[in-house]
Each structure stands twice: as C-alpha cells, then as structure tokens.
Design a protein around this motif. Sequence first.
Motif, PDB file in Angstrom:
ATOM      1  N   LEU A 217       0.982  -1.249   0.144  1.00 17.33           N
ATOM      2  CA  LEU A 217       0.047   0.007  -0.127  1.00 17.33           C
ATOM      3  C   LEU A 217       0.729   1.326  -0.057  1.00 17.33           C
ATOM      4  O   LEU A 217       0.353   2.363  -0.029  1.00 17.33           O
TER       5      LEU A 217
ATOM      6  N   THR B 200     -10.961   3.063   0.162  1.00 21.21           N
ATOM      7  CA  THR B 200     -11.127   2.506  -1.344  1.00 21.21           C
ATOM      8  C   THR B 200     -12.470   3.250  -2.057  1.00 21.21           C
ATOM      9  O   THR B 200     -13.395   3.386  -1.219  1.00 21.21           O
TER      10      THR B 200
ATOM     11  N   LEU C  29      -8.070  -2.129  -4.709  1.00 21.91           N
ATOM     12  CA  LEU C  29      -6.989  -2.923  -3.933  1.00 21.91           C
ATOM     13  C   LEU C  29      -6.744  -4.263  -4.528  1.00 21.91           C
ATOM     14  O   LEU C  29      -5.803  -4.848  -4.316  1.00 21.91           O
TER      15      LEU C  29
END
Length: 386
Positions: A198, A244, A275
């Motif tokens: 991430l 998200t 993701l």
Amino acid sequence: MVKRKICVVTGSRAEYGLLYWLMKEIQQDEEMNLQIIVTGMHLSPEFGLTYKIIEEDGFNVDEKVEMLLSSDTSVGIAKSIGLGIIGFADALERLKPDLMVLLGDRYEILAAAQAAMVAKIPIAHIAGGDTTEGAYDEAIRHSITKMSHLHFVTNEEAAKRVRQLGENPKHIYNVGSPGLDQINRLKLLSRSEVERSLDFKLKDKNLLITFHPVTLDDQPALRQFHELLDALDSLGADVGLIFTKPNADSDGRILIKMIDDFILSHPNAKAYNSLGQLRYLSTISHVDAVVGNSSSGLYEVPSFKKPTVNIGDRQKGRLQASSVINTEPIKEEILKTIHLAFHLDCSNVINPYGDGSSSNRIVKHLKEIRDYKLLLKKHFFEVNVK
C-alpha cells in the motif's frame, strides 16, 4: 464431449473478487468452457482499468462491453443501461453461451440480464433475495431474479424471498456467499507486506473505509459523506485511514473528489481506486474496523472477527452478524460508533453467509442440470405467505 459454454459477466472490481473462484472452477472443469464478458468500471481508466487484473489472473476476456458514460447523474446511468443492452446483445450473438452467470444487483448486470432474456439464454443468478432498502439496487436485484432460471442465494432468508417471488423451489440453492471462498483459499499478506504493497505505514489504530453513493435516501450522498469525513477528521492523526473509492453510481465522482481533497490535508490517510482481492482482504485482517456502507462489511468482514461500522440505510434489510454496528449518517453518531468498534470483542462472531465453499456447490449444481434450455419456460410457483 462438447463442452457447455458458461458465460460470466463482471462489471466491477468488488464483483470480480466474489466471482474469482467460481470462474477458476469453471475454467478448470473438463465439461465446461468459460466465457468472460467485462463491462462497466472494469473498462474505465478513472476506475483503474481493472479488466487487466482479470487477464493477469490467467483469464481470457472474450468480450468487452463499453457502457459507462462520463456522467454519473441519473440520466447518465439510465443511458448507460441502454448502451449496455445494445453491447450485450452484440456480444451474446457472437459468443452464443449455453448459460449466463450474473451476480448481484448493479445496473450493468441488469443490462446483461435483459439482453440474455430476449436472446433466450438461461440465467444463473447469484445473491438474489437479499434486501438493500437504501438503494435502487433492491429493485434491480429482484428484477434480475424474475429474469433468471437458477438461483444461488447466500442464506435461507434470501431463499424464502426468492420463493415468494414465485420461483421454482427446485432451482433455488442456498450456497452461501462466494466472497468467503477467497478468505479460505488465499494466503493473506503480513502486516509488513500490506504496508509495502500500500506504500502506507499503519498506525496503532487503523480503519478501512468504503462509502458508496446512496440512491434512494432523502439525505444526499454528499451530505452523508461529509458527516463521515468530519467524524474521521475528529479521530486525529494517530488513526490510519485507508479509503477504497466508490462505485460508478449517481454522485460517485463527487465522493471521489471529496476523498482526494481529504487526503491532501491528512497525511494519516490514503486512497486507492482498487486494492484487488488479495490486498483488500489482507488489509481487513490488519485494521481495527471497517467503516462505510459496502456490502463487504456484512459479507466478508465478520469472517475476520473484525467489527463493521455500517452507516445509513444502504444495507438496511440484509442479514447481519453480531459484529456489525449500525449508525446514522451523523458525525457524532459515527464517531461514537467507531469508538465502540475499537473496543468490541468479535472473537465469537459467526458469519451467517456460509463456510467458504460456495463456488464448489455452484459448479456441482450447474453440472447436475443436463439441458439448460429446458429452464427457459418458467411457471409461477404460488406460496402461502402469512
């Protein structure tokens, strides 16, 4: 042996994640030939061109149906449905599948169902019978149920509703949610692997946030999301915030801009178009709670023994585990519920959506039916509703 052509349609990253293992099961079965049609957000640069992830996963995309207009107004979405029907009509004429598999309640899937119905292609529908009173998805889902011939529901309450709609009880199968299959089969990333993937350093406390537009609520999505962002801001810089981005529904682009603006002034926050399933599920395993109004908070999150802060009415009516805490879309209420979630013991939570073997069950039932064309002529089955 002539393989039967099973056509799976997917229009969003979340939906693909639910369908992944079913697609793998069909792809590997010696009696079936998998066909894939991608549409909707998968084909949009704005949402990450996620059809490429499908190809990277070893699938062949047989058809691409472009249908998303740049407008996310109600007029734009209605026109997108019309474009989708035209595109699916052409795609189905070329592919000539024996059966179409559809999941859920999005308007892209409604377009596919209408085209298949007129083309006399039997439809297997996954996750019918659920209720979501805060969105027009509710009407779309029930409409797809009436156009479908096989019903793979996620729980017994949903099965009852499909029977109430007059569907043949012999063709209603309670298989659980296919989203749980991913949890059982994937090797999730460690905390450090999630951070590297991430490019985000997790804090002592962390939240995963997904908030989609609400399409039937009196309070506009913009106002509800503003309340959520104000609540998140009040948590302070010591709480990590992982967003998200929302679906391509009405006002979706407004919410995306609000997220982007929030990120600019909050170094403890980061946002992602998509993701993917591995990173998404791995992130759930390392955060302290999931916040928003996504169905994932009800379907998948309870399996991780993590709390869900479910905001507003978008998921109202769905079966819920004890780890789901509902709250009004008001700053003070959201903040209070998040703090409650931080201290909620979810160790004994049972997920009401099955055991993670849905894909195997669906393929088994598909193989038991020797001639899908015989499903086309439907009879309305009366039930006694008291």
